[in-house]
Design a protein around this motif. Structure first.
Motif, PDB file in Angstrom:
ATOM      1  N   ARG A  30       0.839  -1.217   0.000  1.00 37.24           N
ATOM      2  CA  ARG A  30       0.000   0.000   0.000  1.00 37.24           C
ATOM      3  C   ARG A  30       0.863   1.252   0.000  1.00 37.24           C
ATOM      4  O   ARG A  30       0.575   2.227  -0.687  1.00 37.24           O
ATOM      5  CB  ARG A  30      -0.906   0.007   1.225  1.00 37.24           C
ATOM      6  N   LEU A  31       1.930   1.228   0.799  1.00 37.83           N
ATOM      7  CA  LEU A  31       2.804   2.401   0.880  1.00 37.83           C
ATOM      8  C   LEU A  31       3.479   2.660  -0.475  1.00 37.83           C
ATOM      9  O   LEU A  31       3.517   3.797  -0.956  1.00 37.83           O
ATOM     10  CB  LEU A  31       3.850   2.207   1.988  1.00 37.83           C
ATOM     11  N   CYS A  32       4.013   1.597  -1.080  1.00 32.33           N
ATOM     12  CA  CYS A  32       4.700   1.776  -2.373  1.00 32.33           C
ATOM     13  C   CYS A  32       3.735   2.318  -3.426  1.00 32.33           C
ATOM     14  O   CYS A  32       4.078   3.217  -4.192  1.00 32.33           O
ATOM     15  CB  CYS A  32       5.294   0.452  -2.862  1.00 32.33           C
ATOM     16  N   ALA A  33       2.512   1.761  -3.446  1.00 34.40           N
ATOM     17  CA  ALA A  33       1.523   2.213  -4.427  1.00 34.40           C
ATOM     18  C   ALA A  33       1.238   3.702  -4.217  1.00 34.40           C
ATOM     19  O   ALA A  33       1.219   4.491  -5.164  1.00 34.40           O
ATOM     20  CB  ALA A  33       0.244   1.391  -4.302  1.00 34.40           C
ATOM     21  N   GLU A  34       1.065   4.089  -2.955  1.00 36.56           N
ATOM     22  CA  GLU A  34       0.735   5.479  -2.664  1.00 36.56           C
ATOM     23  C   GLU A  34       1.885   6.418  -3.039  1.00 36.56           C
ATOM     24  O   GLU A  34       1.661   7.498  -3.597  1.00 36.56           O
ATOM     25  CB  GLU A  34       0.398   5.604  -1.176  1.00 36.56           C
ATOM     26  N   LEU A  35       3.115   6.002  -2.741  1.00 35.87           N
ATOM     27  CA  LEU A  35       4.258   6.867  -3.056  1.00 35.87           C
ATOM     28  C   LEU A  35       4.380   7.099  -4.557  1.00 35.87           C
ATOM     29  O   LEU A  35       4.864   8.132  -4.992  1.00 35.87           O
ATOM     30  CB  LEU A  35       5.558   6.271  -2.500  1.00 35.87           C
ATOM     31  N   GLN A  36       3.939   6.111  -5.351  1.00 35.63           N
ATOM     32  CA  GLN A  36       4.022   6.290  -6.812  1.00 35.63           C
ATOM     33  C   GLN A  36       2.693   6.743  -7.414  1.00 35.63           C
ATOM     34  O   GLN A  36       2.528   6.754  -8.625  1.00 35.63           O
ATOM     35  CB  GLN A  36       4.484   4.999  -7.484  1.00 35.63           C
ATOM     36  N   GLY A  37       1.729   7.092  -6.538  1.00 39.12           N
ATOM     37  CA  GLY A  37       0.448   7.624  -7.029  1.00 39.12           C
ATOM     38  C   GLY A  37      -0.394   6.600  -7.773  1.00 39.12           C
ATOM     39  O   GLY A  37      -1.085   6.933  -8.734  1.00 39.12           O
ATOM     40  N   ARG A  38      -0.348   5.329  -7.345  1.00 35.78           N
ATOM     41  CA  ARG A  38      -1.134   4.280  -7.998  1.00 35.78           C
ATOM     42  C   ARG A  38      -2.027   3.605  -6.954  1.00 35.78           C
ATOM     43  O   ARG A  38      -1.886   3.825  -5.763  1.00 35.78           O
ATOM     44  CB  ARG A  38      -0.218   3.218  -8.628  1.00 35.78           C
ATOM     45  N   ASP A  39      -2.953   2.725  -7.448  1.00 36.10           N
ATOM     46  CA  ASP A  39      -3.912   2.094  -6.525  1.00 36.10           C
ATOM     47  C   ASP A  39      -3.345   0.895  -5.797  1.00 36.10           C
ATOM     48  O   ASP A  39      -3.786   0.544  -4.717  1.00 36.10           O
ATOM     49  CB  ASP A  39      -5.106   1.468  -7.269  1.00 36.10           C
ATOM     50  N   ASP A  40      -2.441   0.170  -6.458  1.00 36.54           N
ATOM     51  CA  ASP A  40      -2.116  -1.136  -5.892  1.00 36.54           C
ATOM     52  C   ASP A  40      -0.694  -1.552  -6.270  1.00 36.54           C
ATOM     53  O   ASP A  40      -0.073  -0.941  -7.153  1.00 36.54           O
ATOM     54  CB  ASP A  40      -3.123  -2.175  -6.402  1.00 36.54           C
ATOM     55  N   ALA A  41      -0.232  -2.610  -5.605  1.00 30.20           N
ATOM     56  CA  ALA A  41       1.138  -3.086  -5.834  1.00 30.20           C
ATOM     57  C   ALA A  41       1.245  -4.522  -5.364  1.00 30.20           C
ATOM     58  O   ALA A  41       0.422  -4.985  -4.565  1.00 30.20           O
ATOM     59  CB  ALA A  41       2.118  -2.211  -5.052  1.00 30.20           C
ATOM     60  N   LEU A  65       3.097  -0.019 -15.762  1.00 31.35           N
ATOM     61  CA  LEU A  65       3.603  -0.684 -14.549  1.00 31.35           C
ATOM     62  C   LEU A  65       4.951  -0.067 -14.156  1.00 31.35           C
ATOM     63  O   LEU A  65       5.814   0.129 -15.013  1.00 31.35           O
ATOM     64  CB  LEU A  65       3.785  -2.185 -14.793  1.00 31.35           C
ATOM     65  N   ILE A  66       5.087   0.246 -12.883  1.00 21.08           N
ATOM     66  CA  ILE A  66       6.352   0.778 -12.375  1.00 21.08           C
ATOM     67  C   ILE A  66       6.911  -0.276 -11.416  1.00 21.08           C
ATOM     68  O   ILE A  66       6.185  -0.768 -10.542  1.00 21.08           O
ATOM     69  CB  ILE A  66       6.141   2.098 -11.609  1.00 21.08           C
ATOM     70  N   LEU A  67       8.167  -0.613 -11.594  1.00 11.87           N
ATOM     71  CA  LEU A  67       8.737  -1.589 -10.650  1.00 11.87           C
ATOM     72  C   LEU A  67       9.998  -1.033 -10.009  1.00 11.87           C
ATOM     73  O   LEU A  67      10.624  -0.104 -10.531  1.00 11.87           O
ATOM     74  CB  LEU A  67       9.010  -2.917 -11.357  1.00 11.87           C
ATOM     75  N   HIS A  68      10.326  -1.615  -8.862  1.00  9.94           N
ATOM     76  CA  HIS A  68      11.531  -1.219  -8.126  1.00  9.94           C
ATOM     77  C   HIS A  68      12.212  -2.442  -7.554  1.00  9.94           C
ATOM     78  O   HIS A  68      11.538  -3.394  -7.136  1.00  9.94           O
ATOM     79  CB  HIS A  68      11.172  -0.353  -6.905  1.00  9.94           C
ATOM     80  N   SER A  69      13.533  -2.370  -7.496  1.00  5.50           N
ATOM     81  CA  SER A  69      14.242  -3.244  -6.575  1.00  5.50           C
ATOM     82  C   SER A  69      14.205  -2.516  -5.232  1.00  5.50           C
ATOM     83  O   SER A  69      14.790  -1.435  -5.090  1.00  5.50           O
ATOM     84  CB  SER A  69      15.698  -3.446  -7.011  1.00  5.50           C
ATOM     85  N   LEU A  70      13.521  -3.101  -4.250  1.00  2.58           N
ATOM     86  CA  LEU A  70      13.445  -2.479  -2.918  1.00  2.58           C
ATOM     87  C   LEU A  70      14.720  -2.740  -2.124  1.00  2.58           C
ATOM     88  O   LEU A  70      14.904  -2.224  -1.022  1.00  2.58           O
ATOM     89  CB  LEU A  70      12.222  -3.020  -2.162  1.00  2.58           C
ATOM     90  N   THR A  71      15.594  -3.574  -2.717  1.00  2.00           N
ATOM     91  CA  THR A  71      16.891  -3.892  -2.120  1.00  2.00           C
ATOM     92  C   THR A  71      17.764  -2.639  -2.024  1.00  2.00           C
ATOM     93  O   THR A  71      18.700  -2.598  -1.230  1.00  2.00           O
ATOM     94  CB  THR A  71      17.606  -4.920  -3.039  1.00  2.00           C
ATOM     95  N   LYS A  72      17.450  -1.624  -2.834  1.00  5.64           N
ATOM     96  CA  LYS A  72      18.335  -0.452  -2.957  1.00  5.64           C
ATOM     97  C   LYS A  72      17.877   0.684  -2.037  1.00  5.64           C
ATOM     98  O   LYS A  72      17.877   0.531  -0.839  1.00  5.64           O
ATOM     99  CB  LYS A  72      18.407  -0.010  -4.416  1.00  5.64           C
ATOM    100  N   TYR A  73      17.426   1.798  -2.625  1.00 11.52           N
ATOM    101  CA  TYR A  73      17.144   2.994  -1.809  1.00 11.52           C
ATOM    102  C   TYR A  73      15.977   2.810  -0.848  1.00 11.52           C
ATOM    103  O   TYR A  73      15.934   3.432   0.199  1.00 11.52           O
ATOM    104  CB  TYR A  73      16.882   4.206  -2.703  1.00 11.52           C
ATOM    105  N   ALA A  74      15.002   1.959  -1.198  1.00 16.69           N
ATOM    106  CA  ALA A  74      13.818   1.823  -0.349  1.00 16.69           C
ATOM    107  C   ALA A  74      14.214   1.296   1.025  1.00 16.69           C
ATOM    108  O   ALA A  74      13.881   1.881   2.052  1.00 16.69           O
ATOM    109  CB  ALA A  74      12.804   0.899  -1.009  1.00 16.69           C
ATOM    110  N   SER A  75      14.961   0.189   1.039  1.00 16.97           N
ATOM    111  CA  SER A  75      15.389  -0.362   2.337  1.00 16.97           C
ATOM    112  C   SER A  75      16.636   0.381   2.809  1.00 16.97           C
ATOM    113  O   SER A  75      16.748   0.720   3.975  1.00 16.97           O
ATOM    114  CB  SER A  75      15.644  -1.855   2.238  1.00 16.97           C
TER     115      SER A  75
END
Ligand SMILES: Cc1ncc(COP(=O)(O)O)c(C=O)c1O
Length: 389
Positions: free
Chosen positions: A65-76, A196-206
């Motif tokens: 939910r947080l990732c979706a919201e940060l990118q302005g989308r409904d879901d993830a 679709l927007i994707l991220h490696s959360l291994t990087k800046y997110a964590s």
């Protein structure tokens, strides 16, 4: 109840109403029960409830939910790594005979996936440059082209694609767009009409180099169509990893800003260095990507590359001499990292392709960490002295 049974059916601790923890707990349970079978089948239970952790779990859901919201989308959908996110964004959208357009300027495992793995399933590809709009237009117009995947900025050479142009060309040809936004960050590029927007959360997110994860973000319909694939593939992110990433995200904006500021300082230093022939960082005012990056992004990130006119031997000597930069292929950690670009990211490219991508024997990528930039500059300075002594 016998103690043996009690040890398994343990007492629960229910929090009094309003007595909430500030940090949500980690849900480790693999299974979730319902009072009756019929309760598990209601629309609400199927939409909001939990059954088996491979399908969904509350901690992972919170991260989604947080990732979706940060990118302005409904879901993830959160998955176990960034590469799992790439596979999840692509596979359900492709069938045998389809074509994927991707870019010379991209992360090597994505090229491997498209040039080696997906070939096996008769999924074709066209590789073009982000700087060649005619080739992009032509590739998108091919009848079998179904999807395009691109990065902004690109790994490892920090090239800045014109996102609006790519999206417009893709829409005109009914091509699904997938942006790997790992370098851009969770606060950037959400305003573009990317599917679709994707991220490696291994990087800046964590941010701390101690947990892996990935996420695919989009509108509810697209994410809903990926969900059965994610469950069946079993690439689920587990609750502990989701918790660690949620913790990292609390300081994401502070860290990202500091990474940007330090990378900018180091890029300026390198630009003025006699041993450096070229710096690739779109935050520098004379970088070819500066104008686009300034209009598309808030902050250009903590990764930069640069070239020295030197042999591979001297380049490696320089890297080996660094004390504060660890030689690894990741980015986005608190500590600074360095990588020899040709060896780590361009082994699969022909000499010609590497040259087109601007990669030479003397190309180095830095992921600038959160140490004091003065110390990082002193470290770079002594490594130059050591390599070119
Ligand atoms: C742009 C980009 N995409 C995807 C990935 C893959 O991420 P992971 O290592 O979490 O699988 C990386 C990793 O470096 C990356 O840089």
């Amino acid at each position: 109840m016998k103690k043996e049974t009690r040890a398994i059916h343990q007492p629960s601790v229910d929090l009094p109403e309003g007595n909430e923890p500030l940090v949500s707990p980690i849900y480790r349970s693999v299974k979730y029960s319902f009072p009756r079978i019929a309760d598990a089948l209601t629309i609400e239970a199927r939409r909001d409830g939990f059954d088996y952790a491979r399908d969904a779990s509350p901690t992972t859901r919170q991260l989604e939910r947080l990732c979706a919201e940060l990118q302005g989308r409904d879901d993830a959908i959160a998955v176990s790594t960034g590469m799992a996110a790439v596979w999840l964004a692509l596979l359900p959208n492709l069938s045998a005979g389809d074509r994927v357009v991707f870019f010379l300027e991209c992360y090597r495992p994505i090229r491997t996936m498209l040039r080696e793995r997906l070939e096996q399933f008769d999924i074709r590809h066209s590789m073009v440059s982000v700087h060649d709009p005619d080739a992009i237009r032509e590739a998108f117009a091919l009848e079998d082209t179904k999807l395009a995947i691109f990065e902004a900025p690109t790994n490892p050479m920090l090239q800045v694609p014109d996102i609006q142009k790519i999206v417009d060309l893709a829409k005109a040809s009914d091509v699904v767009t997938v942006l790997d936004n790992t370098f851009g960050g969770l606060h950037n590029h959400g305003a573009y009409d990317i599917d679709l927007i994707l991220h490696s959360l291994t990087k800046y997110a964590s941010g701390h180099g101690d947990v892996m994860g990935g996420v695919v973000i989009g509108d509810r319909k697209r994410i809903g169509s990926l969900k059965p694939w994610a469950i069946n593939m079993g690439a689920t992110l587990d609750g502990d990893a989701a918790f660690m990433i949620l913790r990292g995200l609390r300081t994401y904006f502070l860290r990202y800003r500091q990474h940007c500021a330090s990378a900018h300082t180091i890029a300026e230093y390198l630009r003025g260095h006699s041993r450096v022939s070229r710096v690739f960082y779109p935050g520098l005012s004379d970088d070819p990507g500066f104008a686009l990056a300034s209009s598309q992004m808030d902050g250009c990130g903590g990764v930069l590359s640069f070239q020295m006119d030197c042999t591979q031997e001297i380049c490696w000597k320089f890297i080996d001499a660094l004390q504060l930069f660890a030689t690894v292929s990741s980015v986005g950690s608190t500590e600074s990292l360095v990588a020899p670009v040709k060896l780590y990211f361009a082994r699969d490219l022909s000499e010609q392709e590497a040259e087109r991508a601007g990669i030479t024997d003397g190309t180095v990528r830095l992921s600038v960490g959160l140490e004091h930039p003065d110390d990082l500059i002193a470290d770079l300075e002594q490594a130059f002295a050591c390599a070119f002594e």
